[in-house]
Design a protein around this motif. Structure first.
Motif, PDB file in Angstrom:
ATOM      1  N   GLY A 131       0.884  -1.130   0.009  1.00  0.00           N
ATOM      2  CA  GLY A 131       0.038  -0.108  -0.194  1.00  0.00           C
ATOM      3  C   GLY A 131       0.875   1.241   0.084  1.00  0.00           C
ATOM      4  O   GLY A 131       2.140   1.248   0.317  1.00  0.00           O
ATOM      5  N   ARG A 132       0.089   2.530  -0.542  1.00  0.00           N
ATOM      6  CA  ARG A 132       0.759   3.701  -0.365  1.00  0.00           C
ATOM      7  C   ARG A 132      -0.084   4.593   0.290  1.00  0.00           C
ATOM      8  O   ARG A 132      -1.204   4.588   0.207  1.00  0.00           O
ATOM      9  CB  ARG A 132       1.167   4.080  -1.697  1.00  0.00           C
ATOM     10  CG  ARG A 132       2.025   3.300  -2.637  1.00  0.00           C
ATOM     11  CD  ARG A 132       2.401   4.112  -3.953  1.00  0.00           C
ATOM     12  NE  ARG A 132       3.158   2.916  -4.852  1.00  0.00           N
ATOM     13  CZ  ARG A 132       4.064   3.278  -5.660  1.00  0.00           C
ATOM     14  NH1 ARG A 132       4.019   4.555  -6.087  1.00  0.00           N
ATOM     15  NH2 ARG A 132       4.574   2.444  -6.404  1.00  0.00           N
ATOM     16  N   GLY A 133       0.624   5.780   1.018  1.00  0.00           N
ATOM     17  CA  GLY A 133      -0.173   6.441   1.641  1.00  0.00           C
ATOM     18  C   GLY A 133       0.537   7.866   1.718  1.00  0.00           C
ATOM     19  O   GLY A 133       1.438   8.285   1.539  1.00  0.00           O
ATOM     20  N   ARG A 134      -0.734   8.704   2.032  1.00  0.00           N
ATOM     21  CA  ARG A 134      -0.324  10.239   1.955  1.00  0.00           C
ATOM     22  C   ARG A 134      -0.509  10.915   3.567  1.00  0.00           C
ATOM     23  O   ARG A 134      -1.606  10.742   4.033  1.00  0.00           O
ATOM     24  CB  ARG A 134      -0.756  11.085   1.224  1.00  0.00           C
ATOM     25  CG  ARG A 134      -0.090  12.543   1.280  1.00  0.00           C
ATOM     26  CD  ARG A 134      -0.551  13.559  -0.035  1.00  0.00           C
ATOM     27  NE  ARG A 134      -0.037  13.062  -1.106  1.00  0.00           N
ATOM     28  CZ  ARG A 134      -0.740  12.651  -2.354  1.00  0.00           C
ATOM     29  NH1 ARG A 134      -1.937  12.951  -2.411  1.00  0.00           N
ATOM     30  NH2 ARG A 134      -0.022  12.264  -3.419  1.00  0.00           N
ATOM     31  N   VAL A 135       0.390  11.567   4.277  1.00  0.00           N
ATOM     32  CA  VAL A 135       0.122  11.954   5.752  1.00  0.00           C
ATOM     33  C   VAL A 135      -0.730  13.319   5.474  1.00  0.00           C
ATOM     34  O   VAL A 135      -0.409  13.930   4.523  1.00  0.00           O
ATOM     35  CB  VAL A 135       1.443  12.511   6.413  1.00  0.00           C
ATOM     36  CG1 VAL A 135       1.172  12.933   7.571  1.00  0.00           C
ATOM     37  CG2 VAL A 135       2.182  11.096   6.272  1.00  0.00           C
ATOM     38  N   GLY A 136      -2.019  13.349   6.281  1.00  0.00           N
ATOM     39  CA  GLY A 136      -2.540  14.508   6.130  1.00  0.00           C
ATOM     40  C   GLY A 136      -3.618  14.803   7.661  1.00  0.00           C
ATOM     41  O   GLY A 136      -3.232  13.910   8.389  1.00  0.00           O
ATOM     42  N   ASN A 137      -4.043  15.858   7.544  1.00  0.00           N
ATOM     43  CA  ASN A 137      -5.010  15.903   8.882  1.00  0.00           C
ATOM     44  C   ASN A 137      -4.003  16.472   9.911  1.00  0.00           C
ATOM     45  O   ASN A 137      -4.507  16.084  11.192  1.00  0.00           O
ATOM     46  CB  ASN A 137      -5.914  15.158   9.040  1.00  0.00           C
ATOM     47  CG  ASN A 137      -6.944  14.844   8.021  1.00  0.00           C
ATOM     48  OD1 ASN A 137      -7.394  16.058   7.234  1.00  0.00           O
ATOM     49  ND2 ASN A 137      -7.469  13.875   7.540  1.00  0.00           N
ATOM     50  N   GLY A 144      11.606   9.595  14.327  1.00  0.00           N
ATOM     51  CA  GLY A 144      11.413  10.567  13.311  1.00  0.00           C
ATOM     52  C   GLY A 144      10.107  11.328  13.320  1.00  0.00           C
ATOM     53  O   GLY A 144       9.063  10.827  14.436  1.00  0.00           O
ATOM     54  N   SER A 145       9.752  11.921  12.222  1.00  0.00           N
ATOM     55  CA  SER A 145       8.597  12.702  12.342  1.00  0.00           C
ATOM     56  C   SER A 145       8.181  13.027  10.644  1.00  0.00           C
ATOM     57  O   SER A 145       9.121  13.191  10.065  1.00  0.00           O
ATOM     58  CB  SER A 145       8.532  14.076  12.912  1.00  0.00           C
ATOM     59  OG  SER A 145       9.447  15.003  12.686  1.00  0.00           O
ATOM     60  N   LEU A 146       7.044  13.231  10.567  1.00  0.00           N
ATOM     61  CA  LEU A 146       6.618  13.369   8.965  1.00  0.00           C
ATOM     62  C   LEU A 146       5.839  14.747   9.071  1.00  0.00           C
ATOM     63  O   LEU A 146       4.984  14.944   9.777  1.00  0.00           O
ATOM     64  CB  LEU A 146       5.906  12.213   8.665  1.00  0.00           C
ATOM     65  CG  LEU A 146       6.538  10.824   8.527  1.00  0.00           C
ATOM     66  CD1 LEU A 146       5.417   9.847   8.039  1.00  0.00           C
ATOM     67  CD2 LEU A 146       7.733  10.961   7.427  1.00  0.00           C
ATOM     68  N   GLU A 147       6.063  15.599   7.841  1.00  0.00           N
ATOM     69  CA  GLU A 147       5.195  16.710   7.461  1.00  0.00           C
ATOM     70  C   GLU A 147       3.965  16.328   6.606  1.00  0.00           C
ATOM     71  O   GLU A 147       3.919  15.139   6.403  1.00  0.00           O
ATOM     72  CB  GLU A 147       6.074  17.748   6.771  1.00  0.00           C
ATOM     73  CG  GLU A 147       7.368  17.983   7.563  1.00  0.00           C
ATOM     74  CD  GLU A 147       7.337  18.944   8.464  1.00  0.00           C
ATOM     75  OE1 GLU A 147       6.335  19.855   8.653  1.00  0.00           O
ATOM     76  OE2 GLU A 147       7.928  18.922   9.559  1.00  0.00           O
ATOM     77  N   GLU A 148       3.082  17.104   6.610  1.00  0.00           N
ATOM     78  CA  GLU A 148       1.754  17.154   5.729  1.00  0.00           C
ATOM     79  C   GLU A 148       2.257  16.750   4.436  1.00  0.00           C
ATOM     80  O   GLU A 148       3.424  17.254   3.957  1.00  0.00           O
ATOM     81  CB  GLU A 148       1.255  18.468   5.939  1.00  0.00           C
ATOM     82  CG  GLU A 148      -0.061  18.455   5.377  1.00  0.00           C
ATOM     83  CD  GLU A 148      -1.301  18.107   6.180  1.00  0.00           C
ATOM     84  OE1 GLU A 148      -2.346  17.367   6.075  1.00  0.00           O
ATOM     85  OE2 GLU A 148      -1.201  18.396   7.371  1.00  0.00           O
ATOM     86  N   ASN A 149       1.689  15.820   3.832  1.00  0.00           N
ATOM     87  CA  ASN A 149       1.610  15.409   2.342  1.00  0.00           C
ATOM     88  C   ASN A 149       2.883  14.451   2.274  1.00  0.00           C
ATOM     89  O   ASN A 149       3.244  14.285   0.980  1.00  0.00           O
ATOM     90  CB  ASN A 149       1.658  16.568   1.434  1.00  0.00           C
ATOM     91  CG  ASN A 149       0.186  17.077   1.151  1.00  0.00           C
ATOM     92  OD1 ASN A 149      -0.565  16.615   1.266  1.00  0.00           O
ATOM     93  ND2 ASN A 149       0.225  18.474   1.301  1.00  0.00           N
TER      94      ASN A 149
END
Length: 179
Positions: free
Chosen positions: A63-69, A89-94
Motif C-alpha cells: 500500500g501507499r499513503g499520504r500523511v494528512g490532517n 522521526g517525524s513526518l510533515e503534511e503530504n
C-alpha cells in the motif's frame, strides 16, 4: 577484652563494604537516567516493520499513503505500535509512505518513508540551500535518490532493513492513495 573488640571489628569490616552516597542521583534500576538507553539504539520494546506480507508475487509493501490532517503539526514515527514507544522521526503534511503492515488492533501502520517512486527522499539542509536575490532559500540540485527496496517483491516475510526510515505511525493521519 577480646569479647569487647569482636563487635567493634565486625562493625569496622561491614562499614568498609558500604557504598558512599553517590554524587549524582540514580534512577530505578541502578543506572543514571540517560545511561539505560542510548538514543541511537532501539528501545527494548521496539518492533520492526515487516515487509513481504503479500507473498513473493507482490511488492514488499503493498500500500501507499499520504500523511494528512495534522492541523499544523507533525506525525511522529515510533519504533513500536503504541503511544509510549520511542520517537525515531517525524513526518510533515503530504509526506509519502509505503504501508507495509498493520498492528493487530489496526490503529498503527508499519511504514517505510519514501517518495512516490519508492526512492529515499533527500532532505535539503539550510546550508545546502542557494540564496536567490530576494533572500528566499531554494533547494540545491539533488543527486538521484536511493532505492528503498519496497516496490519489488521479496521472497519471504521479513523485517525491513533497508536505507529508508521505517517505523510505526497512527492510522488516523495516513490516507491510502492509489498507485
Amino acid at each position: 577484652m577480646k569479647a569487647a573488640l569482636l563487635p567493634f571489628a565486625a562493625l569496622l569490616v561491614l562499614s568498609a563494604c558500604a557504598d558512599p552516597e553517590p554524587a549524582t542521583k540514580r534512577a530505578p534500576g541502578g543506572v543514571q537516567a540517560g545511561e539505560r538507553l542510548d538514543a541511537a539504539e532501539p528501545s527494548p520494546t521496539a518492533r520492526p516493520v515487516k515487509i513481504g506480507e503479500g507473498g513473493p508475487r507482490f511488492a514488499a509493501c503493498q500500500g501507499r499513503g499520504r500523511v494528512g490532517n495534522l492541523r499544523g503539526g507533525t506525525l511522529v514515527v515510533r519504533d513500536a505500535p503504541f503511544d509510549e514507544a520511542k520517537q525515531i522521526g517525524s513526518l510533515e503534511e503530504n509526506a509519502h509512505v509505503f504501508i507495509c503492515t498493520r498492528s493487530l488492533d489496526q490503529q498503527w501502520l508499519g511504514v517505510v518513508v519514501a517518495s512516490e517512486d519508492g526512492m529515499k527522499p533527500i532532505a535539503v539542509r539550510s546550508s545546502e540551500a542557494v540564496q536567490d536575490g530576494q533572500g528566499d532559500a531554494t533547494p540545491a540540485p539533488s543527486a538521484a535518490g536511493v532505492d528503498c527496496g519496497v516496490t519489488t517483491p521479496v521472497r519471504t516475510k521479513r523485517s525491513y532493513a533497508g536505507p529508508c526510515l521505517s517505523g510505526w505511525v497512527e492510522n488516523t493521519f495516513v490516507a491510502v492513495v492509489a498507485r
